[in-house]
Design a protein around this motif. Structure first.
Motif, PDB file in Angstrom:
ATOM      1  N   VAL A  31      -9.330  -7.314  -2.105  1.00 40.63           N
ATOM      2  CA  VAL A  31      -8.091  -6.541  -2.118  1.00 40.63           C
ATOM      3  C   VAL A  31      -7.846  -5.975  -3.513  1.00 40.63           C
ATOM      4  O   VAL A  31      -8.348  -6.490  -4.512  1.00 40.63           O
ATOM      5  CB  VAL A  31      -6.873  -7.394  -1.695  1.00 40.63           C
ATOM      6  CG1 VAL A  31      -7.041  -7.937  -0.283  1.00 40.63           C
ATOM      7  CG2 VAL A  31      -6.635  -8.545  -2.674  1.00 40.63           C
ATOM      8  N   ARG A  32      -7.081  -4.904  -3.555  1.00 34.37           N
ATOM      9  CA  ARG A  32      -6.611  -4.362  -4.826  1.00 34.37           C
ATOM     10  C   ARG A  32      -5.232  -4.950  -5.123  1.00 34.37           C
ATOM     11  O   ARG A  32      -4.418  -5.136  -4.227  1.00 34.37           O
ATOM     12  CB  ARG A  32      -6.536  -2.834  -4.779  1.00 34.37           C
ATOM     13  CG  ARG A  32      -7.899  -2.169  -4.778  1.00 34.37           C
ATOM     14  CD  ARG A  32      -7.796  -0.685  -5.115  1.00 34.37           C
ATOM     15  NE  ARG A  32      -6.938   0.038  -4.196  1.00 34.37           N
ATOM     16  CZ  ARG A  32      -7.361   0.590  -3.059  1.00 34.37           C
ATOM     17  NH1 ARG A  32      -8.630   0.479  -2.699  1.00 34.37           N
ATOM     18  NH2 ARG A  32      -6.513   1.245  -2.282  1.00 34.37           N
ATOM     19  N   THR A  36      -2.096  -3.821  -3.099  1.00 33.94           N
ATOM     20  CA  THR A  36      -1.946  -2.391  -2.816  1.00 33.94           C
ATOM     21  C   THR A  36      -2.990  -1.862  -1.849  1.00 33.94           C
ATOM     22  O   THR A  36      -3.033  -0.666  -1.581  1.00 33.94           O
ATOM     23  CB  THR A  36      -1.999  -1.573  -4.116  1.00 33.94           C
ATOM     24  OG1 THR A  36      -3.255  -1.813  -4.772  1.00 33.94           O
ATOM     25  CG2 THR A  36      -0.855  -1.974  -5.043  1.00 33.94           C
ATOM     26  N   SER A  37      -3.849  -2.736  -1.333  1.00 32.68           N
ATOM     27  CA  SER A  37      -4.770  -2.333  -0.260  1.00 32.68           C
ATOM     28  C   SER A  37      -4.874  -3.475   0.721  1.00 32.68           C
ATOM     29  O   SER A  37      -4.898  -4.641   0.339  1.00 32.68           O
ATOM     30  CB  SER A  37      -6.159  -2.000  -0.811  1.00 32.68           C
ATOM     31  OG  SER A  37      -6.796  -3.166  -1.304  1.00 32.68           O
ATOM     32  N   GLN A  38      -4.937  -3.145   1.992  1.00 36.21           N
ATOM     33  CA  GLN A  38      -5.071  -4.160   3.018  1.00 36.21           C
ATOM     34  C   GLN A  38      -6.518  -4.611   3.124  1.00 36.21           C
ATOM     35  O   GLN A  38      -7.452  -3.890   2.769  1.00 36.21           O
ATOM     36  CB  GLN A  38      -4.639  -3.588   4.371  1.00 36.21           C
ATOM     37  CG  GLN A  38      -3.149  -3.314   4.440  1.00 36.21           C
ATOM     38  CD  GLN A  38      -2.335  -4.596   4.535  1.00 36.21           C
ATOM     39  OE1 GLN A  38      -2.459  -5.492   3.701  1.00 36.21           O
ATOM     40  NE2 GLN A  38      -1.512  -4.707   5.547  1.00 36.21           N
ATOM     41  N   THR A  89      -9.946  -5.165   4.885  1.00 39.45           N
ATOM     42  CA  THR A  89     -10.639  -4.337   5.861  1.00 39.45           C
ATOM     43  C   THR A  89     -11.761  -5.137   6.513  1.00 39.45           C
ATOM     44  O   THR A  89     -12.168  -6.184   6.014  1.00 39.45           O
ATOM     45  CB  THR A  89     -11.241  -3.092   5.198  1.00 39.45           C
ATOM     46  OG1 THR A  89     -12.284  -3.512   4.293  1.00 39.45           O
ATOM     47  CG2 THR A  89     -10.190  -2.312   4.419  1.00 39.45           C
ATOM     48  N   ALA A 143       0.815  -1.216   0.000  1.00 39.29           N
ATOM     49  CA  ALA A 143       0.000   0.000   0.000  1.00 39.29           C
ATOM     50  C   ALA A 143       0.848   1.265   0.000  1.00 39.29           C
ATOM     51  O   ALA A 143       0.454   2.282  -0.564  1.00 39.29           O
ATOM     52  CB  ALA A 143      -0.954  -0.004   1.190  1.00 39.29           C
TER      53      ALA A 143
END
Length: 286
Positions: A65-66, A54-56, A58, A31
């Protein structure tokens, strides 16, 4: 050296035997990395692709995720074997089940489950598209491979197939020609860049209606051929469905990697409509 002391994980996806499969780098916490840092890491890893989450996860979407993909020289829109590797890495940490990867080409659903050879992952491609391959471009490609149209399988005409990346699909009639063709990596890379083929040049030999041997040309750095190509496998499934060469729902097996000493196997499920599903395993590389 990699940036910010990031240590990428390394997995071999789609291995048919120990030492086989396509190596992929995986960075689960990217990220904070810039594009330049991700590119530098991919170049340092040196595999055909490295995937970056690139994203955790949540609380609202714990398994969504990304993700982005970089070869050693450029970002690529989608990478099947790195998707499989990342899904297995996440399943090892968070348990098997379904994940959604938000990729540059759209959301891709990945199912993970325990199998006989460890965790198996299956991704379903975005909606595929199959179009004609320009005759002049085809002739240029064949010349680069040192073959002619007479060497092609008449039952499997060349096409351009998209299921996340664009892949020209060329099927040979003779096993010896398929096994023996050679090419200049720089010249093939130049044609691929000119045509916007971000994936591989997909060449096939039909062993049977349900089994194909593949050589996927991917000249980048020291790499010339990909040992296992998930996006190409999805594109092959789309190609077969579009040309009515299978009767959906159908499953085919693609073997790949023997020509570069890394035997691989990919299972491809072809539904009547929608995305193509590709299944395989991934194991950590020490």
């Amino acid at each position: 050296m990699t940036s910010r002391a990031v240590t990428p994980l390394r997995y071999a996806a789609f291995a048919a035997a120990p030492g086989g499969g396509n190596p992929a780098g995986v960075v689960l916490d990217a990220a904070a990395l810039t594009d330049a840092e991700m590119q530098a890491i991919a170049a340092d890893v040196g595999y055909s692709e490295t995937a970056f989450v690139t994203s955790q996860e949540t609380d609202a979407a714990p398994r969504h995720v990304r993700i982005r993909y970089f070869s050693p020289v450029a970002e690529v829109p989608f990478c099947g074997h790195a998707t499989i590797a990342t899904a297995v890495a996440l399943a090892e940490r968070h348990g098997t089940g379904e994940f959604v990867f938000e990729t540059p080409v759209g959301d891709v659903v990945i199912a993970t489950a325990d199998g006989e050879r460890g965790i198996e992952a299956s991704f379903t491609s975005i909606e595929p598209e199959v179009t004609d391959l320009d005759n002049a471009v085809l002739d240029r490609l064949l010349r680069l491979l040192g073959v002619t149209r007479a060497d092609l399988d008449l039952q499997h005409p060349p096409r351009l197939s998209f299921a996340g990346n664009r892949h020209p699909v060329v099927v040979f009639a003779d096993r010896a020609v398929f096994d023996g063709f050679t090419f200049d990596p720089d010249a093939v890379r130049a044609l691929m860049d000119e045509q916007g083929w971000a994936g591989t040049v997909t060449t096939l030999f039909a062993v049977s209606e349900a089994e194909f041997d593949a050589r996927n040309l991917f000249p980048v750095g020291a790499i010339t051929e990909d040992p296992a190509t998930g996006s190409a496998a999805a594109s092959v499934g789309a190609y077969l469905r579009a040309l009515a060469l299978v009767r959906p729902p159908a499953r085919i097996t693609i073997t790949q990697g023997a020509h570069v000493g890394r035997p691989s196997v990919l299972q491809v499920d072809i539904p009547a409509i929608g995305g193509i599903t590709v299944t395989g395993t991934a194991t950590p590389i020490a």
